[in-house]
Each structure stands twice: as structure tokens, then as C-alpha cells.
Scaffold this active site. Structure first.
Site, PDB file in Angstrom:
ATOM      1  N   SER A 117       0.842  -1.201   0.000  1.00 31.29           N
ATOM      2  CA  SER A 117       0.000   0.000   0.000  1.00 31.29           C
ATOM      3  C   SER A 117       0.883   1.260   0.000  1.00 31.29           C
ATOM      4  O   SER A 117       1.998   1.235   0.532  1.00 31.29           O
ATOM      5  CB  SER A 117      -0.879  -0.023   1.258  1.00 31.29           C
ATOM      6  OG  SER A 117      -1.999   0.806   1.093  1.00 31.29           O
ATOM      7  N   PRO A 118       0.381   2.361  -0.569  1.00 31.13           N
ATOM      8  CA  PRO A 118       1.186   3.589  -0.536  1.00 31.13           C
ATOM      9  C   PRO A 118       1.449   4.039   0.898  1.00 31.13           C
ATOM     10  O   PRO A 118       0.528   4.107   1.703  1.00 31.13           O
ATOM     11  CB  PRO A 118       0.312   4.617  -1.270  1.00 31.13           C
ATOM     12  CG  PRO A 118      -1.033   4.002  -1.429  1.00 31.13           C
ATOM     13  CD  PRO A 118      -0.876   2.529  -1.290  1.00 31.13           C
ATOM     14  N   CYS A 174       3.801   7.014   2.960  1.00 30.00           N
ATOM     15  CA  CYS A 174       4.765   8.114   3.066  1.00 30.00           C
ATOM     16  C   CYS A 174       5.928   7.714   3.969  1.00 30.00           C
ATOM     17  O   CYS A 174       5.686   7.202   5.061  1.00 30.00           O
ATOM     18  CB  CYS A 174       4.079   9.295   3.736  1.00 30.00           C
ATOM     19  SG  CYS A 174       3.844  10.660   2.649  1.00 30.00           S
ATOM     20  N   GLN A 191       1.777   6.991  -6.982  1.00 34.88           N
ATOM     21  CA  GLN A 191       0.604   7.670  -6.414  1.00 34.88           C
ATOM     22  C   GLN A 191       0.868   9.171  -6.412  1.00 34.88           C
ATOM     23  O   GLN A 191       1.824   9.635  -5.780  1.00 34.88           O
ATOM     24  CB  GLN A 191       0.315   7.203  -4.982  1.00 34.88           C
ATOM     25  CG  GLN A 191      -0.986   7.816  -4.452  1.00 34.88           C
ATOM     26  CD  GLN A 191      -1.249   7.547  -2.981  1.00 34.88           C
ATOM     27  OE1 GLN A 191      -0.421   7.920  -2.132  1.00 34.88           O
ATOM     28  NE2 GLN A 191      -2.361   6.929  -2.671  1.00 34.88           N
ATOM     29  N   TYR A 234      -7.126  14.934   1.748  1.00 33.65           N
ATOM     30  CA  TYR A 234      -6.187  15.799   1.030  1.00 33.65           C
ATOM     31  C   TYR A 234      -6.957  16.626  -0.014  1.00 33.65           C
ATOM     32  O   TYR A 234      -8.192  16.596  -0.049  1.00 33.65           O
ATOM     33  CB  TYR A 234      -5.063  14.953   0.411  1.00 33.65           C
ATOM     34  CG  TYR A 234      -4.223  14.282   1.486  1.00 33.65           C
ATOM     35  CD1 TYR A 234      -3.564  15.048   2.454  1.00 33.65           C
ATOM     36  CD2 TYR A 234      -4.118  12.894   1.583  1.00 33.65           C
ATOM     37  CE1 TYR A 234      -2.821  14.455   3.466  1.00 33.65           C
ATOM     38  CE2 TYR A 234      -3.381  12.298   2.597  1.00 33.65           C
ATOM     39  CZ  TYR A 234      -2.743  13.080   3.537  1.00 33.65           C
ATOM     40  OH  TYR A 234      -2.018  12.499   4.536  1.00 33.65           O
ATOM     41  N   ARG A 244      -7.711   6.535  -5.473  1.00 36.05           N
ATOM     42  CA  ARG A 244      -7.907   6.152  -4.066  1.00 36.05           C
ATOM     43  C   ARG A 244      -9.011   7.012  -3.479  1.00 36.05           C
ATOM     44  O   ARG A 244      -8.973   8.244  -3.608  1.00 36.05           O
ATOM     45  CB  ARG A 244      -6.608   6.324  -3.274  1.00 36.05           C
ATOM     46  CG  ARG A 244      -6.748   5.764  -1.866  1.00 36.05           C
ATOM     47  CD  ARG A 244      -5.411   5.489  -1.193  1.00 36.05           C
ATOM     48  NE  ARG A 244      -5.514   4.184  -0.560  1.00 36.05           N
ATOM     49  CZ  ARG A 244      -4.842   3.799   0.511  1.00 36.05           C
ATOM     50  NH1 ARG A 244      -3.954   4.590   1.059  1.00 36.05           N
ATOM     51  NH2 ARG A 244      -5.016   2.619   1.036  1.00 36.05           N
ATOM     52  N   GLY A 279      -0.301  -2.379   4.289  1.00 38.22           N
ATOM     53  CA  GLY A 279       0.591  -1.274   4.578  1.00 38.22           C
ATOM     54  C   GLY A 279       1.552  -1.655   5.680  1.00 38.22           C
ATOM     55  O   GLY A 279       2.673  -2.139   5.425  1.00 38.22           O
ATOM     56  N   ARG A 280       1.105  -1.497   6.919  1.00 37.07           N
ATOM     57  CA  ARG A 280       2.002  -1.721   8.060  1.00 37.07           C
ATOM     58  C   ARG A 280       2.660  -3.102   8.071  1.00 37.07           C
ATOM     59  O   ARG A 280       3.852  -3.192   8.408  1.00 37.07           O
ATOM     60  CB  ARG A 280       1.245  -1.431   9.355  1.00 37.07           C
ATOM     61  CG  ARG A 280       0.965   0.061   9.516  1.00 37.07           C
ATOM     62  CD  ARG A 280      -0.083   0.326  10.559  1.00 37.07           C
ATOM     63  NE  ARG A 280      -1.369  -0.205  10.176  1.00 37.07           N
ATOM     64  CZ  ARG A 280      -2.435  -0.237  10.954  1.00 37.07           C
ATOM     65  NH1 ARG A 280      -2.359   0.229  12.182  1.00 37.07           N
ATOM     66  NH2 ARG A 280      -3.582  -0.726  10.525  1.00 37.07           N
TER      67      ARG A 280
HETATM   68  C1  LIG Z   1       3.494   5.316   7.709  1.00 39.60           C
HETATM   69  C2  LIG Z   1       2.303   5.359   6.811  1.00 39.60           C
HETATM   70  C3  LIG Z   1       2.269   6.235   5.745  1.00 39.60           C
HETATM   71  C4  LIG Z   1       1.175   6.288   4.889  1.00 39.60           C
HETATM   72  N1  LIG Z   1       1.189   7.100   3.790  1.00 39.60           N
HETATM   73  C5  LIG Z   1       0.221   7.014   2.850  1.00 39.60           C
HETATM   74  C6  LIG Z   1       0.334   7.681   1.603  1.00 39.60           C
HETATM   75  O1  LIG Z   1       1.328   8.336   1.319  1.00 39.60           O
HETATM   76  N2  LIG Z   1      -0.674   7.576   0.728  1.00 39.60           N
HETATM   77  C7  LIG Z   1      -1.789   6.841   1.002  1.00 39.60           C
HETATM   78  O2  LIG Z   1      -2.701   6.777   0.169  1.00 39.60           O
HETATM   79  N3  LIG Z   1      -1.910   6.161   2.161  1.00 39.60           N
HETATM   80  C8  LIG Z   1      -0.925   6.221   3.084  1.00 39.60           C
HETATM   81  N4  LIG Z   1      -1.013   5.461   4.231  1.00 39.60           N
HETATM   82  C9  LIG Z   1      -2.155   4.588   4.428  1.00 39.60           C
HETATM   83  C10 LIG Z   1      -1.839   3.158   3.955  1.00 39.60           C
HETATM   84  O3  LIG Z   1      -1.725   3.083   2.570  1.00 39.60           O
HETATM   85  C11 LIG Z   1      -2.931   2.154   4.407  1.00 39.60           C
HETATM   86  O4  LIG Z   1      -4.156   2.511   3.803  1.00 39.60           O
HETATM   87  C12 LIG Z   1      -3.107   2.118   5.899  1.00 39.60           C
HETATM   88  O5  LIG Z   1      -1.856   2.000   6.559  1.00 39.60           O
HETATM   89  C13 LIG Z   1      -3.995   0.956   6.341  1.00 39.60           C
HETATM   90  O6  LIG Z   1      -3.462  -0.265   5.938  1.00 39.60           O
HETATM   91  P1  LIG Z   1      -2.657  -1.248   6.956  1.00 39.60           P
HETATM   92  O7  LIG Z   1      -3.606  -1.572   8.072  1.00 39.60           O
HETATM   93  O8  LIG Z   1      -2.322  -2.434   6.102  1.00 39.60           O
HETATM   94  O9  LIG Z   1      -1.440  -0.504   7.422  1.00 39.60           O
HETATM   95  C14 LIG Z   1       0.074   5.445   5.120  1.00 39.60           C
HETATM   96  C15 LIG Z   1       0.103   4.577   6.210  1.00 39.60           C
HETATM   97  C16 LIG Z   1       1.203   4.504   7.047  1.00 39.60           C
HETATM   98  C17 LIG Z   1       1.217   3.512   8.179  1.00 39.60           C
END
Ligand SMILES: Cc1cc2nc3c(=O)[nH]c(=O)nc-3n(C[C@H](O)[C@H](O)[C@H](O)COP(=O)(O)O)c2cc1C
Ligand SMILES: Cc1cc2nc3c(=O)[nH]c(=O)nc-3n(C[C@H](O)[C@H](O)[C@H](O)COP(=O)(O)OP(=O)(O)OC[C@H]3O[C@@H](n4cnc5c(N)ncnc54)[C@H](O)[C@@H]3O)c2cc1C
Length: 783
Positions: free
Chosen positions: A411-412, A414, A489, A570, A618, A711-712
Site C-alpha cells: 500500500s502507498p 509516506c 501515487q 487531502y 484512491r 501497509g504496516r
Molecule cells: C506510515 C504510513 C504512511 C502512509 N502514507 C500514505 C500515503 O502516502 N498515501 C496513502 O494513500 N496512504 C498512506 N497510508 C495509508 C496506507 O496506505 C494504508 O491505507 C493504511 O496503513 C492501512 O493499511 P494497513 O492496516 O495495512 O497498514 C500510510 C500509512 C502509514 C502507516
């Protein structure tokens, strides 16, 4: 001690039994407005685990109950002329009337006074009682009398249901999904004693109306059901007993205790009949109350302990029931599914049962599910093995001309580690190692289209040559060293810009070095955040041009796919949500107006981005806040983007306003992906607290998403996919030649590890009563 119990249902009677056992000297009376054997309804069902509890708390009633029970192990799903059976479920059914008669008999034996045909209107008559138990059922008069104190929340669900009986014998818990000339009907049926089964019929309000059920009496509506389900009833009649059509009320009460009065059973909280837990909850409430009364020094303390100790368990069951009832309410989403995929969805709807879990107890069923999934993939032009298919997670997907080798996605995220928007060595290693780790598709973090579009000073960008060269290095590495595809993204932070790095204070405004921020409306995120400037047409043109330029640079870098970030509050999301868009021009007001600018940007990108490469968007499918976006809006948003040429909707939620109330839990955003995918008919990617490959397979096999992003979990485990491939034996997964010895080892070991794990699980699982009964009655094998 004097105890008055209002209501002689399972909760009231079982509480009377347990309290009397504990305090033989107490004067306990149960007041029931009906006659002793004057009970509505047909059967009730308990799981093996619930029966174990009954055995522990009152062996005599347990023995009598289990003597009368019907046992079964299988769940059978009938759909479009097919039947799928899944074993290992361990349920028992009993007539509600028999259950109540057993509990009445046991209560009398212990010296409880049972006062039938006594309708209690006012609890003032129990002024001398030490404890008053309010077990007066779903329409509790006393919960309503003190509504301001108990604060019940009653959510009347949309579907109609009626509870009937039949003489049709059944050897499994049976779900029948039946198309009729009026629309879909569902029967939930099980046998509860010899020659008697419970039948709960359910349908949506429109079908109910079309079928003309509104005006029919009990007999007429039973005839209508017999007409629809006649093929299955095989001439057996449907029986009625106060079988009116109703809407199920989901009840949750904020408080369960008032002075020396306590709510028990359906009076305090209900759980939808599709998980068959109403009577279980009622009787386990009685157990919890009795336990608290045994432990605490005073009634007041006991009631406090009961409420505090019991609430979590009740809420967990209610949550599972909620998820299940929502599945049934939206069964039309799955109506054109392949029957085996449909049956898999029925089995896994409430999250407790998963792909791996079913593989253990119904391997043939899961093999069929895998084959059906692979067959669908084959129909899209991939030469995949249909006879011995890989698990759904390892099936490929094509979006336009991009082929993704498996369904796991990074997942995206930052990284807040760019210098002036330039990704550095950290980014190369970060994206590179995740690509080598086997994921089919990697998303970049939100990459900002201009300097002022950044969230924080550490955000990556793509507005100059230096950034372009740095991203090119990342993309080239991924392409040269892995099979992963990489998506860019693009986003603009809007009013959440000029904020601190995540680890210094997420979304908090920069104290120095900030820049001016823009948004749909001049509303700050936090009260002390910068007030954004409302965008005028010139600002919109500038932002659109920045997006297009960044996309062109993205193409020059060699990215395989482009995602437009319209989520998480955003800039573009701030136009879509009514909570952040209060404009009065053509970009505000209706959803169609609020979508205008985001769609305009999308269309400009779609024209600039090569036609053979896919694009995703998204979205936040709900704002988790009053008056904000909800799932039904998300379907409309997805449709609008699909018409504009989107290939995939990346379904996230929230982060729009700071006072949102998200409901977190395992896979908590997946229901929104399911809704968008199966109502808007567009490919989706789901994400959010999905942590295991078992969950990934469960989601994909049930048709709730086309791709699953993590993501995480990927932050701590770049090789998530490679490890999962070893677990499922999907040896086609990519591994760079440098790492092949590691791959061979993990694949070899995984076969043994998986066998050990399955053996352990099988050993740890107690035999179901149905299995024990079958063993006891099995003829001895000839020596
Ligand atoms: C450190 C961090 C940075 C993130 N940055 C972005 C981002 O740049 N763009 C985005 O669409 N989502 C961002 N997210 C959200 C993740 O893509 C994801 O939707 C969210 O972490 C939930 O998924 P997970 O439970 O698998 O972590 C970020 C999440 C984390 C933890
Ligand atoms: C369609 C349907 C199907 C269901 N299927 C199942 C199933 O398969 N398995 C399962 O476990 N559960 C099932 N349930 C749920 C189950 O029936 C209830 O959850 C359970 O009976 C709750 O027990 P209770 O003692 O709290 O309430 P109830 O059983 O409703 O008992 C309350 C009693 O209080 C009495 N009463 C009410 N007011 C007064 C008053 N003022 N004075 C005196 N007496 C009063 C009523 O007459 C009643 O006897 C189903 C429910 C429905 C609606």
C-alpha cells in the site's frame, strides 16, 4: 434475600436456577405473563462451546437439555440448483418449548416460585426486593420505562423476516437462497427435534412488497413460502405460531443497571438470528450475573461487576451478528456469483471462518473454490493451472496491458524521508526490498505534484528533473530485479499540508518554514491549523497542470501504473466530502458537483497517461462522521470514475475530519471494497488491518476485492508475499537468483511446518457432539 425476576424466557429462568443454587435461602420468584407451556417460536440453537458452559453451571438441566437435542455438524448452502456442504461446525438444536419446560421444571425443583399469567406493569410492587431482574425480552417494558437511564439504541434493520416451522427433516444447518418471480428469498433452517425443523424466512423490503406479503395473514404467507420453497419441502407443511413478518431490531443499551434493577437477555441487547446466538446470550447473561453475585459483597457491587465484565463479550457477539446481517441484507451483490464462490462467501461472512480454517475441515470445498477462482482467471486469458490451482492470492490479474503476477500489494506509505522532494537511498532500499520480497504490485508513497502540494517537508515529489532521476533509479531497480509492477501515487495535500513529519506530530501545523495551503473551502483541519485559501478557477488550473506534468514525468520514469489520490482529506478529497466542501459554486453542493474538479483532474491525467497503462483512484469510502460520505456515496463516486476510465478503485476510508469515529477491527475497510466492487461493478483493491495471507485469500475467494494491499505489515516484513507463497506452495512466485537457496529452504520447510500446524490444530480442536454421537453409534468394524 428476595429476588424478583420479570420474564420467564431463557434468561429469566436460567438466572433463577443459578441464583437459587447459590442462595437456597433466598426467596426467588419468576413472573411470566404467559401460561407455562404457552410459548411462541420453534427451535433454538446452541454451539458446542455454549453447551460446555451449561454443563459446568448446572449439570442436571444440561443433561435434560442434551437428551432432547438434535445434533448436526454440517452447514449446507443451496444456491441456483447446487448444494455445498461444509462439516466441522458442531451445533445443536432444541425446541424452545422443551427448553423452557426443562428450565421451569428445574427451577421448581430447586424451590423457585413460578408465577405464570402475571403481567408486571409496575416494578414498584417489588420495593422490598434486594434484586429485580428485568428479563422481559426484546420489547422490554422496563427498558422503555427508564429509556433516559438505560439509553437503548434500537436499529430497526431493513430486511423482513418470519419465523415458521416444518416437519421436513434436515441433517444440516441449511441455508437456501431462492430466486422467485418477486426477487430473492432466503431460508435459514435447522432441525431441532425428530420430525420438526425451524424455518426463518428473510427477504429485502422491495421483494417483500412485490410478493404481496404485506396484506397476507399467517396462513397465507406460509402458503406463499411453501410455494417458493416447495421443491425443497417435499410435501412437508410449513407450521405457524405467531409467525408475523417483522424487521429485526438490533438493540444496544448504554447502561444495563439501574439501582437494584438489571437488564438481562434480549431486553438489554440483541444479536441477529443469522448467527443463532440470542438464547445463548440470554443464558450466558444469567451465568455472568450469577458469577458476579457469588463474588461481590453487595448486590450493588455485583451488578457493577456484571455490567463491566460482560459487556465486551456481548459486544463481540453483536459485532459478528452485525457483519452477518449486513451480508444477508446485501445478498443481491453476490447473486450472479459462481455458486461455489457464493457458498464460500456465506461461510466466511462473519470473519470467524477463514480460507485456511475451511481448508482444514472441508478441503474438497476449498479445492473447488480455488478451481472456480482459477477458471475465472483463465477466462481473462492467463494460462493458469485449473486442475491444481494456486491459492487466489497467487493468481495473476491484468489491468489494461499491465499483468500483475499475484494479488498482494504494498500500500502507498509516506516515508517522510525525502530531501526537497527527492527520494534518496532509503527509498531505493525500501521499495527495492519490497519488490524483491514478492509483492505483485508496489505503490509509491503519496508523491506530491508541486512544492506546496507536500504534506510535510519530508514528502517526496515529482516536479523537477532531480526528483525524476531519483524516481527513475527506483523504478529501474524494481524492474531489473523483481517481477513486481510499480505504481506512482500522485497527490496534493490541500489543507493538511505544511504539517510536521509523522514522528513529530501527525497533521500538526509546522511551527516554522511552512507554506500557504489551499482547499475546497477555507476550513482548518485542527482549530489551530492554518486556514486554507479557498481555490478559485486559476488555482484549479494550476493544480491540474501540476498533476499532468507530474504524470508525464512519471511516464518518463517508467512507472507501470498511476494512482490519483482522492482520499484521506487531502486536496481532491476535500472537494468530494460535504464536510470539507461548503462551496456554493458549481464545485459544491450535490455529489455530482463536488466530484467535478477531481474528475476533471482525473480526465486530464487519463489523457496524458499512455492508453495501455492502467490508472487507479484512491477514495475514502466513508468519512466515519455524521453528514459525511457513506458507502452508498462511494458506489456513486466509483461509478463516476469508472465512466471516466478508471481501472481500479483503491478503497480506503476516513481521515477527512479530525473528530471522525472510525470502527476499527480486523479487515475493517473490506466491507466498503465489497460494496463498491459488487454494486458499481468495478475492480477494487481493499486495505486496512489485513495482516495475514489467510485473510488475503479469504477476501479474494469471497469476491470482496480484486487486489489486497497491506501497509504496516509490509513495513516490518518486506518478504510477506514470498513467505506466504511458501506456506501455500505457490512456487511460481518470483525470487531473484541471488536468493534462490533461501527460497528452496523456506519452501521445503514450509511443507513440514504446515503439516505440523494443521496436526496441532486438529488435535487441539475438541470433537463436536455430532462427531462423538456418530462415533458412539458407529457399528464396530469386523475384526
Ligand atoms: C506510515 C504510513 C504512511 C502512509 N502514507 C500514505 C500515503 O502516502 N498515501 C496513502 O494513500 N496512504 C498512506 N497510508 C495509508 C496506507 O496506505 C494504508 O491505507 C493504511 O496503513 C492501512 O493499511 P494497513 O492496516 O495495512 O497498514 C500510510 C500509512 C502509514 C502507516
Ligand atoms: C426469528 C428469530 C429466530 C431466532 N432463532 C434463534 C435461534 O436459532 N437460536 C437462539 O439461540 N436464539 C434465537 N432467537 C433469539 C431468541 O428467541 C431470544 O434471543 C431469546 O429468547 C432471548 O431470551 P430472553 O429470555 O431474553 O427473552 P424472551 O425469550 O423473549 O423472554 C422474555 C419473556 O418475558 C415475558 N414478559 C415480557 N414482558 C413481561 C411482563 N411485563 N411481565 C411478565 N412477563 C413478561 C415474555 O412473555 C417472555 O416469555 C431467535 C429470535 C428470533 C426473533
Amino acid at each position: 434475600m428476595k429476588i424478583a425476576i420479570i420474564g420467564g424466557g431463557p434468561a429469566g429462568l436460567y438466572a433463577a436456577i443459578l441464583l437459587k443454587k447459590q442462595r437456597p435461602e433466598a426467596g426467588i420468584t419468576v413472573y411470566e405473563r404467559n401460561r407455562a407451556d404457552d410459548t411462541f417460536g420453534f427451535g433454538v440453537v446452541f454451539s458446542d462451546a455454549t453447551l460446555d458452559n451449561f454443563e459446568k453451571y448446572d449439570p442436571p438441566s444440561y443433561r435434560r437439555i442434551t437428551r432432547e437435542f438434535a445434533y448436526w455438524d454440517d452447514i449446507a448452502v443451496h444456491f441456483r440448483g447446487t448444494v455445498h456442504r461444509v462439516g466441522g461446525n458442531g451445533f445443536c438444536g432444541c425446541s424452545r418449548r422443551t427448553l423452557l419446560l426443562i428450565l421451569q421444571e428445574r427451577a421448581r425443583e430447586l424451590g423457585v416460585t413460578l408465577s405464570f399469567e402475571t403481567d408486571i406493569e409496575d416494578e414498584a410492587r417489588f420495593a422490598d426486593a434486594d434484586l429485580v431482574v428485568l428479563a422481559d425480552g426484546i420489547n422490554s417494558r422496563f427498558r422503555d420505562k427508564y429509556i433516559g437511564h438505560f439509553q437503548p439504541e434500537v436499529d430497526l434493520r431493513s430486511n423482513k423476516f418470519a419465523w415458521m416451522g416444518s416437519t421436513r427433516p434436515l441433517d444440516a444447518f441449511t441455508f437456501i437462497f431462492q430466486e422467485s418471480e418477486w426477487g430473492p428469498f432466503i431460508a435459514h433452517a435447522y432441525q431441532y427435534e425428530a420430525g420438526r425443523s425451524t424455518w426463518i424466512f428473510e427477504t429485502d423490503p422491495a421483494t417483500f412488497e412485490r410478493a404481496g406479503l404485506e396484506g397476507l395473514n399467517e396462513k397465507q404467507s406460509a402458503d406463499r413460502m411453501a410455494q417458493i420453497f416447495g421443491w425443497f419441502l417435499e410435501g412437508h407443511p410449513l407450521l405457524t405460531n405467531r409467525s408475523m413478518w417483522r424487521n429485526f431490531p438490533m438493540i444496544r443499551s448504554k447502561r444495563w443497571v439501574k439501582d437494584n434493577m438489571v437488564l438481562l437477555g434480549d431486553a438489554k441487547a440483541t444479536a441477529h438470528f443469522s448467527i443463532g446466538s440470542g438464547t445463548k446470550l440470554a443464558m450466558e447473561d444469567a451465568i455472568a450475573l450469577a458469577d458476579a453475585m457469588a463474588r461481590a459483597p453487595t448486590v450493588e457491587a455485583a451488578l457493577g461487576q456484571y455490567e463491566e465484565g460482560r459487556r465486551e463479550e456481548v459486544e463481540k457477539t453483536q459485532h459478528a451478528a452485525d457483519v452477518s446481517l449486513v451480508w444477508f441484507e446485501h445478498v443481491d451483490r453476490f447473486w450472479d456469483f459462481d455458486p461455489v464462490q457464493f457458498a464460500f462467501g456465506v461461510m466466511t461472512r462473519a470473519k470467524a471462518i477463514t480460507y485456511d480454517n475451511l481448508t482444514l475441515r472441508a478441503p474438497d470445498f476449498v479445492r473447488e473454490v480455488d478451481k472456480a477462482f482459477a477458471t475465472q482467471v483463465r477466462a481473462t486469458g492467463f494460462d493458469v493451472d485449473v486442475e491444481k490451482p494456486d491459492a487466489p492470492m497467487f493468481q495473476p490479474l491484468r489491468l489494461r496491458e499491465m499483468e500483475i503476477a499475484n494479488r498482494a500489494v504494498v500500500s502507498p506509505m509516506c516515508m517522510y524521508s525525502a530531501e526537497d522532494g527527492v527520494p534518496g537511498d532509503f527509498h531505493l532500499v525500501h521499495y527495492g526490498s519490497r519488490a524483491i520480497g514478492g509483492a505483485g504490485l508496489i505503490f509509491t508513497e503519496m508523491t506530491c505534484v508541486s512544492r506546496d502540494a507536500r504534506i510535510t517537508p519530508g514528502c517526496a515529489g515529482l516536479w523537477n528533473d532531480e526528483q525524476q532521476a531519483a524516481w527513475r533509479r527506483v523504478v529501474d531497480f524494481v524492474h531489473a530485479n523483481s517481477a513486481a509492477k510499480i505504481a506512482l501515487q500522485l497527490g496534493h495535500a490541500g489543507r493538511k499540508g505544511a504539517t510536521k513529519l509523522m514522528w513529530d506530530g501527525m497533521d500538526r501545523p509546522l511551527e516554522e518554514g511552512g507554506w500557504d495551503v489551499i482547499s475546497a473551502s477555507p476550513l482548518p483541519y485542527f482549530p489551530d491549523s492554518q486556514v486554507p485559501r479557498e481555490m478559485d478557477r486559476a488555482a484549479m488550473d494550476a493544480v491540474k497542470a501540476a498533476f499532468v506534468q507530474a504524470a508525464e514525468r512519471g511516464e518518463a520514469c517508467g512507472f507501470d501504473m498511476l494512482e490519483l489520490h482522492c482520499a484521506h482529506g487531502y486536496l481532491l478529497a476535500s472537494f468530494i466530502s460535504p464536510l470539507t466542501n461548503q462551496r456554493t459554486d458549481e464545485y459544491g453542493g450535490s455529489l455530482a458537483n463536488r466530484l467535478c474538479f477531481p474528475l476533471e483532474v482525473f480526465e486530464a491525467l487519463r489523457s496524458a497517461w499512455p492508453a495501455h497503462k492502467p490508472m487507479s483512484v484512491r477514495i475514502s469510502a466513508t468519512d466515519w462522521a455524521e453528514g459525511g460520505i457513506i458507502g452508498d456515496d462511494a458506489v456513486k463516486i466509483a461509478r463516476a470514475f469508472a465512466e471516466a476510465g478508471v481501472d481500479l478503485v483503491d478503497v480506503s476510508t476516513g481521515q477527512t475530519v479530525r473528530d471522525a469515529q472510525p470502527v476499527y477491527g480486523r479487515m475493517f475497510q473490506t466491507p466498503f471494497s465489497e460494496q463498491v466492487r459488487n454494486e458499481a461493478r468495478v475492480a477494487t483493491m481493499c486495505v486496512g488491518n489485513i495482516t495475514t495471507s489467510d485473510q488475503v485469500n479469504t477476501i479474494l475467494a469471497a469476491g470482496r476485492a480484486d487486489l489486497v494491499a497491506l501497509g504496516r505489515p509490509h513495513l516490518v516484513d518486506p518478504s510477506f508475499t514470498l513467505k506466504a507463497a511458501a506456506w501455500y506452495g505457490a512456487d511460481g512466485v518470483f525470487c531473484p537468483p541471488q536468493y534462490l537457496p533461501g527460497k528452496e529452504q523456506i519452501f521445503r520447510n514450509s511443507v513440514r511446518d504446515r503439516q505440523d500446524f494443521d496436526d496441532l490444530k486438529i488435535k487441539a480442536k475438541p470433537k463436536t457432539r455430532a462427531e462423538l454421537k456418530a462415533e458412539a453409534t458407529k457399528p464396530l468394524a469386523a475384526e
